[in-house]
Design a protein around this motif. Structure first.
Motif, mmCIF file in Angstrom:
data_model
loop_
_atom_site.group_PDB
_atom_site.id
_atom_site.type_symbol
_atom_site.label_atom_id
_atom_site.label_comp_id
_atom_site.label_asym_id
_atom_site.label_seq_id
_atom_site.Cartn_x
_atom_site.Cartn_y
_atom_site.Cartn_z
ATOM 1 N N THR A 172 0.798 -1.232 0.000
ATOM 2 C CA THR A 172 0.000 0.000 0.000
ATOM 3 C C THR A 172 0.832 1.284 0.000
ATOM 4 N N LEU A 173 2.136 1.190 0.329
ATOM 5 C CA LEU A 173 2.908 2.420 0.551
ATOM 6 C C LEU A 173 2.850 3.416 -0.613
ATOM 7 N N PHE A 174 3.168 2.952 -1.827
ATOM 8 C CA PHE A 174 3.269 3.923 -2.925
ATOM 9 C C PHE A 174 1.911 4.508 -3.300
ATOM 10 N N SER A 175 0.847 3.703 -3.241
ATOM 11 C CA SER A 175 -0.448 4.300 -3.585
ATOM 12 C C SER A 175 -0.883 5.252 -2.475
ATOM 13 N N ALA A 176 -0.498 4.951 -1.225
ATOM 14 C CA ALA A 176 -0.823 5.877 -0.122
ATOM 15 C C ALA A 176 -0.109 7.210 -0.334
ATOM 16 N N LEU A 177 1.160 7.167 -0.724
ATOM 17 C CA LEU A 177 1.898 8.423 -0.957
ATOM 18 C C LEU A 177 1.256 9.215 -2.086
ATOM 19 N N ARG A 178 0.827 8.489 -3.147
ATOM 20 C CA ARG A 178 0.150 9.191 -4.252
ATOM 21 C C ARG A 178 -1.154 9.816 -3.778
#
Ligand code: TXA
Ligand code: MG
Length: 345
Positions: A299-305
């Motif tokens: 989930t990290l990269f979609s959360a940052l986006r």
């Protein structure tokens, strides 16, 4: 440019679409492809002009080398000088999320390796990526398919947001299983030096290599004049629109801090599932349970986006542990936060 979008799943590969995409690769074009880590932006790895198009589409500095993707570990022979340790690692971890730096052969243009005499080699396990590499009959050079500086794409929607109109085609193969980029190692004798942590952990590498070292740039901020072993490590990465602050401290103290922060400031929170009931639901993202590192990686990269569409002044997230898969999360988050860590007592 009109970007064609093809949809398929690893279970149901669209052979006709793969053929069309292989034709694009063979004729020097760019195709975004799903892999088990993140989406890649692929081109013929032996074609310097095609590689130049990758740098242009991403806005990537030309000294930051690309990873070449092969269909089987032994295909590395065509592009690089292998070693017994390469094959030991391949036997244990390929196909899969491991990239090995090897001395390159002349067939790989220096425009693909940022002028280095080594090349990064990876054999992805994703069936769609595998099908396209095989159909293209050549290694596919592919960095992550994001605009330079933004988080790596873990879904076709992310790729479309960054690359629509800039490349020939995108293969939508759904969500990436791992969500963080591959582990990168450089080999020195029987030692593996980890340049970038990923789903293949230091402990896992230690089961195959006599010695595993972790490059300083994985966890530390390098000085102005220090040169990282991996050129990509010197660039600011994954920077969200608002400043990101990583919180370190006892679980309860950090949770109290987050609750207080919500009433005090205009913040976004990347919190653990356990904390969600404590918070009001404005600008919060559940990154997964505290001990579920695999979900946090996914989930990290979609959360940052996602935080980019929230107009907030600051983003808070937990400082991960440096154990196991935690090291990969730690590495991505400290770079997204430009090493800003707040200690909570
Ligand atoms: O999971 C992944 O590795 C994804 C998917 C698409 O395969 N690819 C990926 O590529 O993350 P990219 O370009 O975003 O990151 C490649 C990293 C960069 O930090 C680059 O500097 C490093 O690999 N690298 C590439 N070739 C290298 C070399 N010859 N020596 C040292 N580092 C190298
Ligand atoms: Mg990248």
């Amino acid at each position: 440019m009109d970007t064609q979008i093809f949809r398929m799943t690893p279970e149901e590969i669209d052979a006709q679409a793969i053929k069309s995409c292989a034709e694009i690769i063979k004729s020097g074009g760019l195709v975004a492809i799903p892999t088990e880590t993140v989406y890649g932006l692929g081109a013929d790895a032996t074609d310097a002009d095609a590689a130049a198009k990758i740098y242009a589409a991403k806005g990537r500095p030309s000294d930051n080398p690309l990873i070449i993707h092969i269909a089987a570990p032994e295909d590395a022979e065509r592009y690089a000088h292998t070693s017994p340790l390469y094959y030991k690692l391949a036997k244990a971890f390929m196909p899969g999320p491991l990239t090995v730096i090897l001395p390159k052969k002349d067939i790989i243009p220096s425009g693909v390796t940022g002028g280095l005499d080594t090349v990064a080699v990876r054999c992805p396990s994703h069936k769609v990526a595998h099908a396209l590499i095989e159909a293209s009959c050549v290694a596919i050079a592919a960095p992550s398919a994001n605009l330079s500086g933004s988080p790596s794409p873990t879904s076709a929607e992310h790729v479309i947001a960054d690359m629509n109109g800039r490349i020939d085609a995108i293969i939508d193969g759904g969500q990436c299983e791992i969500g963080l980029e591959s582990t990168i190692v450089k080999l020195e004798g029987e030692t593996a030096i980890m340049l970038r942590p990923g789903a293949i952990t230091a402990d896992a590498l230690g089961c195959v290599c006599e010695k595993v070292e972790i490059a300083a740039a994985v966890t530390e901020l390098l000085g102005e004049n220090e040169r990282p072993l991996s050129p990509g490590m010197k660039y600011k990465h994954y920077a969200p629109a608002a400043p990101l602050v990583l919180l370190e401290g006892e679980d309860d103290a950090v949770a109290d801090f987050l609750v207080a922060a919500q009433s005090r400031e205009n913040c976004a929170i990347l919190g653990y599932s356990e904390e969600m009931p404590l918070l009001n639901n404005k600008n919060i993202i559940d990154v997964g349970a505290r001990d579920d590192l695999a979900t946090q990686a996914q989930t990290l990269f979609s959360a940052l986006r996602e935080t980019n569409s929230m107009s907030v002044d600051v983003i808070y997230a937990h400082l991960p542990t440096q154990n196991g898969l935690g090291l990969a999360l730690y590495n991505r988050l400290i770079r997204a936060a430009a090493h800003t860590i707040k200690h909570i007592d």
